[in-house]
Design an enzyme around this catalytic site. Structure first.
Site, mmCIF file in Angstrom:
data_model
loop_
_atom_site.group_PDB
_atom_site.id
_atom_site.type_symbol
_atom_site.label_atom_id
_atom_site.label_comp_id
_atom_site.label_asym_id
_atom_site.label_seq_id
_atom_site.Cartn_x
_atom_site.Cartn_y
_atom_site.Cartn_z
ATOM 1 N N ASP A 3 -15.418 -3.297 -2.221
ATOM 2 C CA ASP A 3 -15.111 -3.117 -0.805
ATOM 3 C C ASP A 3 -16.420 -2.927 -0.066
ATOM 4 O OD1 ASP A 3 -12.504 -3.038 -1.782
ATOM 5 O OD2 ASP A 3 -12.540 -0.868 -1.984
ATOM 6 N N ASP B 177 0.854 -1.191 0.000
ATOM 7 C CA ASP B 177 0.000 0.000 0.000
ATOM 8 C C ASP B 177 0.887 1.238 0.000
ATOM 9 O OD1 ASP B 177 -1.997 -1.829 0.191
ATOM 10 O OD2 ASP B 177 -2.858 -1.088 2.059
#
Length: 247
Positions: free
Chosen positions: A131, A8
């Site tokens: 998500d 990330d």
């Protein structure tokens, strides 16, 4: 079962967030390309990159770090990227730079026509990122909750030619509380698109559980905080998955 280390990216660094909160970022490396090399040396067969700044800004923000990772390992294993991918030009540039897959999240929810166009133009390279929080899909770097049910949206995408779906349970992401197996299997059984689980992977027991449902269409899992905190040894986990998969 494919175990996919996550890198990330925030401000050019490799970080982990808790539940998608940019203010709860732990920096694990200031050299993302070296981190990518580390995971390849540990036996990773694919890498999952997220441009966190890009997800919030709606356009790429960590190009230098992504390009450095691709220069380091892009010829050896497939690399996928999500975050800030909202137009066909961005997809084309990333694929030209050497990415194998781009992940479309927010734009797939808000503009299904764009997703369809992307699949038509770049067939075989488009993954959808769904998500969810309590079964509802979130967008804009998880900051907004839509009214869409995960399974309903996924079914819509079935005839587009999507290469895969990454399903993230936001409530579990970065919390080391275990993968939401039930919700992941429910999604995988509802569509013919391969599903990659994400959010909450914490130990070898999770690998056991995931391999047990692989036949339902769960083909991989994103490995995040657990492999950075040391709770899960990546090499050991992939070896276990291979063993269970061969059984």
């Amino acid at each position: 079962m494919l175990l996919i280390p996550a890198i990330d990216l925030k401000d050019g660094q490799c970080v982990r967030l808790k539940q998608g909160d940019m203010d709860q970022a732990t920096v694990f490396s200031e050299d993302p390309a070296a981190m990518a090399r580390h995971w390849v040396e540990q036996g990773a067969r694919r890498l999952h990159l997220v441009d966190l700044n890009g997800a919030f800004a709606g356009k790429p923000r960590n190009e230098a770090a992504v390009k450095a990772i691709l220069a380091e390992v892009g010829d050896e294993i497939p690399v996928q990227l999500g975050g800030g991918i909202r137009d066909l030009g961005t997809i084309e540039r990333w694929l030209d730079d050497g990415l194998s897959y781009v992940i479309i999240g927010t734009a797939a929810v808000k503009d299904p026509g764009f997703l369809r166009d992307a699949c038509t133009a770049f067939g075989g390279h488009i993954i959808v990122g769904l998500d969810a929080k309590d079964g509802k899909v979130a967008t804009d770097g998880w900051s907004k909750l839509s009214g869409h049910e995960v399974v309903d949206l996924a079914k819509k995408y079935e005839d587009y030619g999507v290469e895969g779906i990454i399903y993230t349970d936001i409530g579990r992401d970065g919390m080391l509380q275990g993968i939401n197996i039930d919700a992941t299997v429910k999604l995988a059984q509802s569509v013919k698109i391969p599903v990659i689980a994400s959010g909450g992977l914490s130990n070898l027991k999770d690998i056991d559980h995931l391999c047990a449902v692989e036949e339902h269409g769960v083909e991989g899992v994103i490995c995040g905080r657990a492999i950075y905190s040391g709770d899960l040894n990546f090499k050991e986990a992939q070896a276990l998955a291979d063993k269970l998969g061969a059984a």
